[in-house]
Design a protein around this motif. Structure first.
Motif, PDB file in Angstrom:
ATOM      1  N   HIS A 221      70.901 143.785 -16.547  1.00  0.00           N
ATOM      2  CA  HIS A 221      69.792 144.506 -17.166  1.00  0.00           C
ATOM      3  C   HIS A 221      70.144 145.214 -18.468  1.00  0.00           C
ATOM      4  CE1 HIS A 221      72.053 147.255 -14.715  1.00  0.00           C
ATOM      5  NE2 HIS A 221      71.356 148.305 -15.073  1.00  0.00           N
ATOM      6  N   SER A 225      70.759 141.381 -20.933  1.00  0.00           N
ATOM      7  CA  SER A 225      69.325 141.239 -21.197  1.00  0.00           C
ATOM      8  C   SER A 225      69.050 140.864 -22.648  1.00  0.00           C
ATOM      9  CB  SER A 225      68.587 142.538 -20.850  1.00  0.00           C
ATOM     10  OG  SER A 225      68.879 143.570 -21.793  1.00  0.00           O
ATOM     11  N   ARG A 279      67.006 148.159 -21.701  1.00  0.00           N
ATOM     12  CA  ARG A 279      66.649 147.080 -22.621  1.00  0.00           C
ATOM     13  C   ARG A 279      67.163 147.367 -24.022  1.00  0.00           C
ATOM     14  NH1 ARG A 279      61.095 147.171 -22.412  1.00  0.00           N
ATOM     15  NH2 ARG A 279      61.326 146.488 -20.255  1.00  0.00           N
ATOM     16  N   THR A 283      69.304 145.049 -26.574  1.00  0.00           N
ATOM     17  CA  THR A 283      68.843 144.761 -27.930  1.00  0.00           C
ATOM     18  C   THR A 283      69.879 145.191 -28.963  1.00  0.00           C
ATOM     19  OG1 THR A 283      66.537 145.050 -27.239  1.00  0.00           O
ATOM     20  CG2 THR A 283      66.990 145.156 -29.597  1.00  0.00           C
TER      21      THR A 283
END
Length: 296
Positions: A221, A225, A279, A283
């Motif tokens: 996660h 991710s 997240r 990123t």
């Protein structure tokens, strides 16, 4: 501030957190992405990466035998949501599998058992050997839990973390301040990863073992991710406590030099689950790793 740094700042601002990032090729060539990468940050469970190296070196030196069995009783171990702490009955496993559980599912009981076996002096030796100028390990999970319990005035770590997870209270803990708890920097974290991948952290055999274990981490996660490609390997270690969410990893694209990337965050909120921050770590890692890969 360059365009990459601006992108990273925007990612963290959108997620409601502060962020610290460093990405660089394992071989030391090419450009480096660095966003406050020398700032001290709370290590949380990322400290277990240093303990993994200390354990591997203990295997090399004969202070621990990797295949020797050890019996752990969950009720006598540090609490935690995963691994041995979540078991109902005593568990017997080898030291190398105790270390594997510590990394793959961030097993607190396994980490404290290993720390008890190798000692804080072995941790200090790793810090000196690898030249980690801004890394300090003050104790294991049990030490951090006791610190948070004291700060909140609760009776157990579970009660303390439950109170801290509520946004209706204004309570902080020294466990969330790098000046008072185990801390590191993104640069130092990458240094540990590079030493493992270059085979200098311990013997070649033990470095191969550490790389395998780090590649078995189950959490998808955060950094994974942002790089959800089946042919890309992400091998790393997460860290989570209160508002702190981190991950350090080596990202390997087929036919390319691996890239070490470390992302540390502190959220504005204490919620138990903060998917926006998770997240954002992915990123930020994607932005930083992509910039390093594109450099000559």
């Amino acid at each position: 501030m360059n365009p990459i740094e601006e992108q990273l700042h925007a990612v963290f601002a959108d997620a409601g957190c502060r962020g610290w990032v460093r990405a660089e090729r394992i071989d030391g060539a090419g450009s480096i992405v660095d966003l406050e990468g020398d700032d001290p940050v709370v290590a949380a469970s990322v400290w277990k990466l240093v303990l993994l190296v200390a354990t591997a070196r203990a295997f090399d030196e004969g202070d621990l035998t990797a295949m020797d069995p050890v019996r752990l009783v969950p009720s006598q171990c540090s609490p935690g949501p995963t691994g041995i702490s979540s078991c109902s009955d005593p568990v017997t496993m080898s030291w190398r599998d105790v270390a594997r559980s510590m990394i793959t599912v961030s097993d607190n009981a396994a980490a404290d058992a290993l720390l008890g076996a190798v000692g804080l002096d072995a941790i200090a030796d790793v810090i000196d050997f690898l030249g980690l100028e801004n890394t300090r390990i003050v104790g294991g999970t049990k030490t951090l839990g006791a610190q948070i319990v004291r700060d909140t005035g609760r009776l157990s770590a579970d009660e303390a973390l439950g109170l801290l997870a509520s946004n209706y209270t204004v309570i902080d803990s020294a466990g969330f301040d790098p000046a008072y708890t185990s801390s590191t920097t993104p640069r130092d974290s990458n240094t540990v990863l590079r030493a493992i991948w270059l085979g200098t952290a311990a013997s070649p055999e033990q470095c191969d073992y550490m790389k395998r274990v780090l590649s078995q981490q189950v959490w998808p996660h955060r950094i994974r991710s942002g790089l959800p490609f089946p042919d890309v390997q992400v091998a790393g270690k997460t860290g989570t406590i209160g508002p702190i969410r981190n991950e350090v990893a080596v990202v390997s694209f087929p036919g390319e030099h691996p890239v070490a990337v470390s992302v540390f965050t502190r959220a504005a909120r204490m919620d138990l689950f903060l998917p926006l921050v998770d997240r954002a770590i992915g990123t930020a890692a994607r932005i930083a790793v992509t910039a390093v890969r594109r450099s000559p």
